[in-house]
Design an enzyme around this catalytic site. Structure first.
Site, PDB file in Angstrom:
ATOM      1  N   ARG A  47      43.070  37.993  41.476  1.00 33.12           N
ATOM      2  CA  ARG A  47      44.102  38.654  40.673  1.00 33.12           C
ATOM      3  C   ARG A  47      43.439  39.134  39.382  1.00 33.12           C
ATOM      4  NH1 ARG A  47      43.027  36.110  36.658  1.00 33.12           N
ATOM      5  NH2 ARG A  47      44.831  37.075  35.700  1.00 33.12           N
ATOM      6  N   GLY A  48      44.227  39.871  38.580  1.00 28.77           N
ATOM      7  CA  GLY A  48      43.644  40.526  37.409  1.00 28.77           C
ATOM      8  C   GLY A  48      43.252  41.935  37.825  1.00 28.77           C
ATOM      9  N   ALA A  49      43.662  42.917  37.016  1.00 29.04           N
ATOM     10  CA  ALA A  49      43.540  44.316  37.457  1.00 29.04           C
ATOM     11  C   ALA A  49      42.135  44.717  37.915  1.00 29.04           C
ATOM     12  CB  ALA A  49      44.047  45.235  36.335  1.00 29.04           C
ATOM     13  N   ARG A  90      49.559  45.433  46.047  1.00 29.88           N
ATOM     14  CA  ARG A  90      50.237  45.212  44.761  1.00 29.88           C
ATOM     15  C   ARG A  90      50.407  46.575  44.076  1.00 29.88           C
ATOM     16  NH1 ARG A  90      48.293  40.361  41.131  1.00 29.88           N
ATOM     17  NH2 ARG A  90      50.491  40.466  40.533  1.00 29.88           N
ATOM     18  N   GLN A 196      48.921  31.400  34.920  1.00 29.74           N
ATOM     19  CA  GLN A 196      47.535  31.873  34.802  1.00 29.74           C
ATOM     20  C   GLN A 196      46.909  31.455  33.467  1.00 29.74           C
ATOM     21  OE1 GLN A 196      50.100  33.726  35.885  1.00 29.74           O
ATOM     22  NE2 GLN A 196      49.494  35.340  37.279  1.00 29.74           N
ATOM     23  N   ASP A 237      47.391  46.051  32.885  1.00 30.42           N
ATOM     24  CA  ASP A 237      47.340  46.405  34.310  1.00 30.42           C
ATOM     25  C   ASP A 237      47.446  47.904  34.532  1.00 30.42           C
ATOM     26  OD1 ASP A 237      48.434  43.461  34.235  1.00 30.42           O
ATOM     27  OD2 ASP A 237      47.404  43.807  36.131  1.00 30.42           O
ATOM     28  N   ASN A 247      51.559  44.932  31.358  1.00 21.73           N
ATOM     29  CA  ASN A 247      50.743  43.713  31.486  1.00 21.73           C
ATOM     30  C   ASN A 247      51.684  42.590  31.927  1.00 21.73           C
ATOM     31  OD1 ASN A 247      48.141  42.402  31.232  1.00 21.73           O
ATOM     32  ND2 ASN A 247      49.021  41.273  29.518  1.00 21.73           N
ATOM     33  N   LYS A 248      51.119  41.428  32.145  1.00 21.68           N
ATOM     34  CA  LYS A 248      51.879  40.282  32.653  1.00 21.68           C
ATOM     35  C   LYS A 248      53.199  40.109  31.889  1.00 21.68           C
ATOM     36  CE  LYS A 248      51.144  38.204  35.430  1.00 21.68           C
ATOM     37  NZ  LYS A 248      51.745  38.531  36.749  1.00 21.68           N
TER      38      LYS A 248
HETATM   39  O1  MRU Z   1      49.503  38.879  38.325  1.00 20.69           O
HETATM   40  P1  MRU Z   1      48.117  38.878  37.781  1.00 20.69           P
HETATM   41  O2  MRU Z   1      47.558  37.514  37.538  1.00 20.69           O
HETATM   42  O3  MRU Z   1      47.185  39.753  38.603  1.00 20.69           O
HETATM   43  O4  MRU Z   1      48.259  39.588  36.383  1.00 20.69           O
HETATM   44  C1  MRU Z   1      47.124  39.802  35.609  1.00 20.69           C
HETATM   45  C2  MRU Z   1      47.409  40.325  34.266  1.00 20.69           C
HETATM   46  O5  MRU Z   1      48.513  40.649  33.934  1.00 20.69           O
HETATM   47  C3  MRU Z   1      46.237  40.522  33.372  1.00 20.69           C
HETATM   48  O6  MRU Z   1      46.606  40.336  32.051  1.00 20.69           O
HETATM   49  C4  MRU Z   1      45.738  41.958  33.559  1.00 20.69           C
HETATM   50  O7  MRU Z   1      45.374  42.181  34.892  1.00 20.69           O
HETATM   51  C5  MRU Z   1      44.614  42.284  32.690  1.00 20.69           C
HETATM   52  S1  MRU Z   1      43.238  41.268  32.992  1.00 20.69           S
HETATM   53  C6  MRU Z   1      41.868  42.062  33.044  1.00 20.69           C
END
Ligand code: MRU
Length: 362
Positions: A47-49, A90, A196, A237, A247-248
């Site tokens: 996970r993470g963009a 996603r 996370q 993201d 973002n999250k």
């Molecule tokens: O649902 P996730 O864990 O994939 O969400 C991730 C985030 O929201 C991060 O903050 C985002 O991807 C930036 S991290 C490089």
């Protein structure tokens, strides 16, 4: 700094660090099919963009490797099918689509025989991973200038090494400030529903020797009012052309609180997270995830069975609440429609000059 590998190619498999098991166990999934990679993305094993983009690129390379012995037409159908499947994993992080577009571009070259095209796909995935590592380093360098000695940074979710193939986005900035000798501490939001922040950010910062304190998401406003926060720094993201940033879930609330308390709010993201085709954040698709993620914590029921739940995974912070966006090409300041475009153009010019052997000539 010793970085954990989030995604790697080994013996014709895609190895993915299973982040669902952290911090209790450090285990890798061995993905042997595109479906394995797609499920790893959907279930947040990776996970993470930026990391999602890298994993998807290797998923396509895997499809190519498995189809390398097929006739050329079947090879192309099979890889195109893999790209389609990965697109449906996603919806919010644009890095996924950016990486898949690049892989589709390689497929469109139409190299023959299939074995050659498969090699080209693998090389492109490796290049996407390498570029991501370089982007992280560059964001760290640009962003560290914004962090003052002695600051406490509030962050949300995990925007660190675990979210990329390198040292992270927001956390790359923290690591670089730390390595320059600045005393920097981090307050990490636990980040419900999937934690996370508590599980991943606290784990990786602890391993790196950065002082980290976990707070529940509902403690941020109080911490700000007590002057315990010098800046907020998150990843992203997807960023629209005007700087609106997905973002999250919970990030938008932090930006509102930071504004109220006159605390700078920074975002760090590579250009692969910027979606210049979207004028505003209203156009960003927001993923909604299973209600069970809210009704349960790691399989343990915490709410009445079947209670109604709303579970958007991301929110959009308006660009005008963002003090600066740290990218891999430099730091953008409001108004973002202009500054992000200027940074993009400046780099394109730089690439042209490099190609012509005139790098650094003003
Ligand atoms: O649902 P996730 O864990 O994939 O969400 C991730 C985030 O929201 C991060 O903050 C985002 O991807 C930036 S991290 C490089």
């Amino acid at each position: 700094m010793q970085l954990v590998k989030t995604v790697e190619w080994r013996d014709a498999t895609v190895r993915i660090l299973d982040q669902r098991q952290l911090p209790s166990e450090l285990v890798y999934l061995e993905c042997r099919t595109v479906e394995d990679v797609a499920e790893a993305i959907e279930t947040l094993a990776v996970r993470g963009a930026p990391a999602i983009g890298v994993a998807a690129a290797y998923g396509v390379a895997l499809a190519g490797a498995r189809a390398a012995e097929l006739p050329d037409g079947d090879f192309r159908t099979s890889v195109a099918g893999a790209i389609d499947r990965l697109r449906r994993t996603r919806p919010t992080a644009v890095n996924l689509f950016w990486a898949l577009e690049r892989m589709a571009g390689v497929l469109d070259r139409g190299s023959e025989p299939a074995g050659v095209a498969a090699e080209e796909l693998l090389a492109e995935a490796a290049e996407i991973l390498r570029e991501d590592q370089e982007s992280c380093t560059r964001m760290g360098r640009f962003g560290a200038d914004l962090i003052e000695d002695g600051w406490t940074v509030l962050t949300h979710c995990n925007a660190g090494a675990l979210a990329t193939a390198g040292s992270g986005t927001a956390l790359a900035v923290v690591y670089e400030a730390h390595s320059r000798g600045k005393r920097v501490a981090v307050l990490a939001d636990e980040t419900r529903p999937l934690l996370q922040g508590a599980r991943l950010t606290a784990w990786e910062l602890g391993n790196a020797g950065i002082p980290v304190t976990v707070i529940c998401d509902n403690m941020a406003a109080w911490a700000m009012s007590r002057r315990l926060v010098d800046c907020v720094l998150t990843g992203a993201d997807r960023i629209a052309a005007n700087g609106d940033t997905a973002n999250k879930i919970g990030t938008y609330g932090l930006a509102v609180m930071a504004h109220y308390h006159s605390i700078p709010f920074f975002v760090a993201a590579p250009f692969s997270t910027i979606d210049a085709d979207l004028g505003t954040g209203a156009l960003i698709p927001i993923e909604e995830r299973s209600p069970d993620e809210v009704r349960e914590i790691r399989g343990q029921q915490i709410a009445p069975l079947g209670v109604a739940v709303y579970n958007p995974a991301f929110d959009v912070t308006p660009g005008d609440l963002i003090t600066a966006i740290v990218t891999d090409k430099g730091v953008a300041r409001p108004p973002y429609s202009r500054s992000l475009r200027d940074l993009a153009e400046r780099e394109d010019q730089g690439a042209g000059e490099r190609a012509a052997g005139r790098e650094g000539v003003v």
